[in-house]
Design a protein around this motif. Structure first.
Motif, mmCIF file in Angstrom:
data_model
loop_
_atom_site.group_PDB
_atom_site.id
_atom_site.type_symbol
_atom_site.label_atom_id
_atom_site.label_comp_id
_atom_site.label_asym_id
_atom_site.label_seq_id
_atom_site.Cartn_x
_atom_site.Cartn_y
_atom_site.Cartn_z
ATOM 1 N N LEU A 98 0.846 -1.195 0.000
ATOM 2 C CA LEU A 98 0.000 0.000 0.000
ATOM 3 C C LEU A 98 0.877 1.238 0.000
ATOM 4 O O LEU A 98 0.426 2.337 -0.279
ATOM 5 N N PHE A 141 1.868 1.657 -9.725
ATOM 6 C CA PHE A 141 0.645 1.464 -8.938
ATOM 7 C C PHE A 141 -0.151 0.274 -9.462
ATOM 8 O O PHE A 141 -0.654 -0.539 -8.695
ATOM 9 N N TYR A 170 -11.822 -8.220 -8.857
ATOM 10 C CA TYR A 170 -10.731 -7.444 -9.456
ATOM 11 C C TYR A 170 -9.679 -8.353 -10.107
ATOM 12 O O TYR A 170 -8.642 -7.903 -10.541
ATOM 13 N N ARG A 201 -1.017 -7.151 -5.071
ATOM 14 C CA ARG A 201 -1.774 -7.078 -3.817
ATOM 15 C C ARG A 201 -2.995 -7.987 -3.898
ATOM 16 O O ARG A 201 -3.327 -8.711 -2.967
ATOM 17 N N ASN A 202 -3.639 -7.924 -5.060
ATOM 18 C CA ASN A 202 -4.858 -8.696 -5.252
ATOM 19 C C ASN A 202 -4.585 -10.197 -5.197
ATOM 20 O O ASN A 202 -5.386 -10.979 -4.685
ATOM 21 N N SER A 253 -1.120 -3.096 -7.510
ATOM 22 C CA SER A 253 -2.537 -3.495 -7.332
ATOM 23 C C SER A 253 -2.707 -4.970 -7.661
ATOM 24 O O SER A 253 -3.378 -5.708 -6.943
ATOM 25 N N ARG A 254 -2.108 -5.372 -8.784
ATOM 26 C CA ARG A 254 -2.275 -6.756 -9.245
ATOM 27 C C ARG A 254 -1.665 -7.737 -8.236
ATOM 28 O O ARG A 254 -2.299 -8.727 -7.860
#
Lengths: 244, 806
Positions: free
Chosen positions: A60, A80, A116, A87-88, A84-85
């Motif tokens: 994050l 970013f 997502y 993290r998901n 995101s990918r």
């Protein structure tokens, strides 16, 4: 290169915040390795940097300096979108105040991270949601809304949401902070059960009772990882200084 | 607590939120302002065009024939009405004349209204200066007195208070000025001077010449319907007594107000007034939205008041007081907006058009208008405040006052209400913009209807030939021939012709016709447009002669009178037959006019903009049958208005006492004819743009508030792996949904309203798919653009920051 058992490897990690010409060193030269299947707790006084470290671990936030390798891949300088990918797919979050979306049902809340994930068919998502809710014993409340659940139940749903994507690691930030002791204990037992089933968990807590549920306890003080003895000593010194 | 306490607290609340107060007051000032301006115009033109006491008791009397309910009155019939009717307290009669005023600066044409002395009594009109004429002055030889209109007094005599007693010369007769009428008593609106009507005994006995307009004031207690019934009976009696002139004729009684307004003006006013009320509704929805957002922040205050013992009525009163106070401040600003708007409307209306609009010059902020504005402010305050106030009352004080973190992230009733208001705003804006677009498209089509005749290259004017000097056809023909020759000789002039009407200018008159050796069934009438033109008229407008010939030099006074008929005439009256050689006569069976031999058939040409269905028309040669009044049409290679001084000089060289009147280009005439429509369309466009902007602000507000309210949720979604695009899409999807619902509701509303008011949307289908699709796309684009900014802000939320409220 990390060995096959290493999930997270951090070297010389720093984080500096700049506000009005003032530099605040939130993290200073952190070295940390977390093995797959390990259950680590992080504790320390307010402002010691544990939430900052957890944010960096969860992608994050980005470090100011140092190396961060997650699952064999350097992640400290990703865009970013890439963060995101990852993290998901790799990280499951459990928050102090659950952060369930009031307009969504329990099922929809748990499904959220999977929506997502590009290309995952709906049937697969439903299957995973059912399994995750089954693991936290909340499958019977799938159609309920968060407001219809107790705090303990809400946190179990939040854990299911973190599990649904089969992440490499669960990051729990004060998961019992908003719960009474009975519900707090229940959540801790749930995390222990998950650990026994193979989950890697990194938990921030300031409650020593809960910290002891972990296999390894890390202590942070002024942005550094210290030993338990060192921690006690530093705390005593700080106390004396405050009294003087 | 008293109302004063409520007001004082409300003022403090507004001072505490200056941004909110400013936004609300500005929107209300615009909303209430344009409504006040519209009402002031409607009040002046439609509701109170004349300062006549008990105007609702004054009626217009016209004769009714199978051709029209507005036939002028014959004097002998009028005399019988005044003697036999019991429905009216007083009667008056008037006629109109164009006269040339000389001896007061340059010669000028003036519009004279010749009236019976009772005219001023029926209207209860008092002069501003001097006196009006009496019965004794309405007799031949004693009628040399004049009462000036306010406009002529100002324009020609510089509002000179010493004008009374001065002598003016009209058509070479001297009149003594005995009075000046006030600005608010201008009937008919175009009148420059009132003169005594002094009919001769022969005229008083004439039932065949219909040249007058009747006016009467109803007796107390008598309704228009009762008066109409009595007049119908009376007309039947006259028809039996004088069948040669009165058979088939009746009397039409209509309120003077309706007669002045006509059928369309009130309809257009209602349409644009309805549209401006729509704008105010959009404003109210916007204010309600702002108040709902503010209400969320004020929940602890409401909860505290409830905890301290305030009951729901008390809190509702406080909140409504705040809302009404806002509206009242907005209305104060609205008065300024209305004044500016009125000023703009007055300045933008050409004087040559304004003089035909009764009451227009009285547009302003009078007591009625201010009372309307005040009432509007109170109603708007309640409309904008009631839903937010009721929503605020739903607060549960126990939970609101309890400290503690929220465990779930979600939206409340306030958000749903705000979404509803945004949808309402979009729907109203869509309906308004579609109305504006339909009217503009229709108007544009009409504005260019006459383009094939190059109206921008034609100068038109008239010359009033005094009846006393030009009393024979020969004298008129000589003037026409000489004047046209002089005009044709001017540099740049390509054509100079005479005609009483031009295509699409609605100046052509319909008259009864008779076809030789063909009787008509009883009750059936034959009619056609009466068009005296000079021979070159057809070439000037490129109207082909399809059969026979055009007019030529052989068609002179004394030769066999000839006519050219339109295609429609030939098809209607000579179906399957060749009309050439047949004879027709203008006027009914008792006509004394000459028989005309049809020598040609001209291609169909429409003379009406409003009703473009083909009409039978008869062209006559103005050089053979010179009319008493006609218009000049002069085409030029350059700017037609630049030709006017040269034309004036050329005609003054023949007769310096004959001024050129109504000097305009053909394009200006077309433009003036559409003034009412342009005014309505312009107002609708302004209303539509304001409503669209407010709707855009509305949806922006809702989406911005949504993003603010869901910051943590968005942070969470980002933490769960949502990309910036996912978040952007999520917010825009929500905006699209709101816009879509608003759009569907708006399109349905627009379709319903357009069909209801179809008669006002001229030259365009009320369900024109292009307009509907185009406006739907524009509104969608505007709404999505307004939503894009909050959506972008949502996509740039830092998940760590958003979740740091832990």
């Amino acid at each position: 290169m990390p060995s096959n058992g290493t999930l997270i490897e951090i070297e010389e990690l720093t984080k500096v915040f700049y506000t009005d010409e003032i530099e605040t060193h939130a993290l200073s030269g952190i070295h940390l390795t977390i093995a797959r299947g390990e259950y680590v707790s992080m504790s320390g006084p307010s402002g010691c940097g544990k939430s900052t470290l957890l944010s960096i671990l969860g992608l994050l936030d980005t470090p100011t300096g140092g190396r961060y390798v997650l699952n064999g891949k350097p992640v400290e300088n990703l865009s970013f979108g890439e963060r995101s990918r990852i993290r998901n797919q790799e990280i499951g979050f459990i928050f102090q105040s659950f952060n369930l979306i009031g307009d969504l049902t329990v099922e929809e809340n748990v499904e959220l991270p999977l929506t997502y994930r590009a290309g995952m068919p709906s049937a697969e998502r439903k299957k995973r949601v059912k399994e995750a809710l089954g693991r936290v014993n909340m499958a019977h409340r799938m159609k309920h809304y968060p407001a219809q659940l107790s705090g303990g139940q809400q946190q179990r749903v939040a854990v299911a949401r973190a599990l649904a994507g089969s992440p490499s690691i669960l990051l729990a930030d004060e998961p019992t902070g908003n719960l009474d002791s009975k519900n707090g204990e229940a959540v801790m037992r749930l995390l222990s059960d998950l650990h026994r089933e193979g989950s890697t968990i990194c938990m921030v807590t300031h409650d020593p009772r809960f910290a002891r549920h972990a296999e390894r306890e890390l202590h942070l003080f002024d942005g550094k990882i210290v030993s338990e003895q060192e921690m006690k000593k530093l705390e005593e010194e700080a106390q004396t200084e405050a009294e003087a | 607590m008293t109302l004063l306490n409520d007001l004082s607290y409300a003022l403090r609340q507004l001072r505490k939120s200056p941004g909110f107060a400013l936004a609300a007051v500005l929107s209300l000032a615009i909303g209430i302002g344009i409504n006040t301006a519209m009402f002031s115009s409607m009040d002046a033109v439609v509701l109170h065009p004349l300062a006549v006491p008990r105007l609702d008791r004054v009626v217009n009397l016209s004769e009714q024939s199978p051709l029209s309910v507005y036939e002028r009155v014959a004097l002998a019939n009028y005399e019988d009405w005044t003697r036999q009717s019991r429905s009216f307290a007083s009667f008056a009669i008037r006629s109109e004349a164009a006269m040339t005023l000389t001896g007061s600066g340059d010669a000028a044409q003036v519009a004279a209204t010749l009236t019976s002395a009772s005219f001023f009594h029926v209207l209860r009109a008092r002069p501003l200066l001097g006196r009006v004429y009496g019965e004794e002055e309405c007799h031949p030889g004693r009628n040399s007195v004049a009462v000036l209109s306010y406009g002529l007094w100002k324009r020609k005599f510089g509002a000179d208070l010493g004008v009374l007693g001065r002598t003016i010369t009209l058509d070479q007769h001297n009149y003594t000025v005995i009075g000046v009428m006030p600005k608010t008593m201008q009937y008919p609106s175009w009148t420059d001077v009132y003169l005594p009507l002094a009919p001769s005994p022969e005229q008083l006995a004439d039932r065949a010449t219909h040249s007058y307009f009747g006016l009467a004031r109803l007796r107390d207690g008598v309704t228009i319907h009762e008066a109409q019934a009595e007049m119908r009976t009376l007309a039947e009696r006259l028809a039996r007594a004088y069948p040669a002139t009165n058979a088939g004729r009746s009397v039409h009684v209509e309120s003077l107000l309706d007669n002045i307004n006509g059928p369309e003006t009130p309809l257009y006013y209602r349409l644009i007034f309805g549209a401006t009320l729509f704008v105010l509704l959009v404003v109210c929805a916007n204010i309600a939205n702002l108040q709902l957002a503010r209400g969320i922040a004020r929940r602890p205050e409401i909860a505290m008041r409830t905890a301290l013992g305030a009951d729901r009525t008390r809190i509702l009163r406080q909140l409504l007081t705040e809302s009404i106070l806002l509206s009242l401040i907005g209305a104060a600003g609205g008065i300024g907006v209305a004044k500016l708007y009125d000023h703009y409307l007055m300045a933008s209306m050409p004087a040559r058009v304004a003089r035909y609009m009764p009451g227009w010059s009285n547009t302003g902020l009078n007591a009625r208008v201010l009372a309307f504005s005040l009432a509007l402010a109170i109603v708007s305050g309640v409309i904008a405040g009631v839903v937010p106030a009721l929503d605020a009352l739903r607060v549960d004080p126990a939970s609101q006052l309890k400290a503690g973190a929220r465990s779930a992230l979600g939206a409340g009733s306030a958000h749903r209400l705000r979404s509803i208001f945004a949808v309402v705003q979009i729907a109203l804006a869509v309906a308004l913009v579609i109305g504006a677009a339909l009217m503009s498209k229709g108007m544009d089509a009409w504005l260019h209807a006459a383009d094939i005749y190059a109206p921008g290259k034609m100068l038109t004017f008239s010359v009033n030939l005094p009846a006393a000097r030009f009393d024979t056809p020969q004298k008129r023909a000589q003037w026409y021939a000489e004047s046209l020759d002089r005009l044709r000789a001017l540099p740049g002039v390509t054509h100079a012709e005479l005609t009483t009407a031009l295509p699409y200018n609605d100046n052509a008159w319909n008259r009864e016709i008779e076809i030789e050796n063909r009787s008509t069934a009883p009750g059936k009438f034959q009619d056609a447009l009466d068009l005296p033109v000079t021979p070159g008229y057809f070439a000037m407008l490129r109207i082909p002669i399809l059969a026979g010939r055009g007019f030529d030099r052989s068609d002179a006074i004394g030769s066999t009178p000839v006519a050219i008929v339109s295609e429609r005439f030939a098809a209607q009256y000579f179906p399957g037959e060749n009309p050439l050689g047949h004879r027709i006569r203008m006027g009914g069976s008792d006509s004394k006019e000459a028989w005309l031999t049809i020598v040609g058939v001209a291609k169909e040409t429409s003379y009406s903009l409003w009703d473009q269905t083909p009409r039978a028309a008869v062209y006559m040669d103005s050089m053979q049958l010179p009319p008493k009044g006609t218009e000049y049409a002069v085409t030029t290679e350059g700017d037609p208005l630049a030709l006017a001084p040269a034309a004036r000089k050329a005609l003054a060289a023949i007769d310096p006492l004959l001024p050129l009147n109504t000097v305009e280009s053909y394009a200006q005439i077309q433009d003036d004819n559409l003034t009412g429509l342009k005014y309505a369309a312009g107002t609708l466009v302004v209303d539509g743009v304001i409503a669209l902007l407010l709707a855009a602000i509305g949806i922006f507000g809702v989406m911005a508030h949504l993003v603010g309210e869901r910051t943590r949720e968005i942070g969470l979604r980002l933490a769960m792996g949502a990309s910036r695009k996912d978040i952007l899409g999520m917010i825009l999807r929500r905006a699209s949904w709101l816009t879509g619902v608003g759009l569907i509701a708006g399109l349905a509303l627009a379709l319903g309203l357009a069909r209801l008011t179809a008669s006002l949307f001229v030259g365009v289908r009320p369900d024109d798919p292009l307009v509907f699709a185009g406006i739907a796309s524009i509104v969608t684009a505007v709404a999505l653009f307004a939503s894009y900014l909050p959506a972008r802000r949502a996509a740039s939320i830092d998940p760590m920051q958003a979740l740091r409220t832990e």
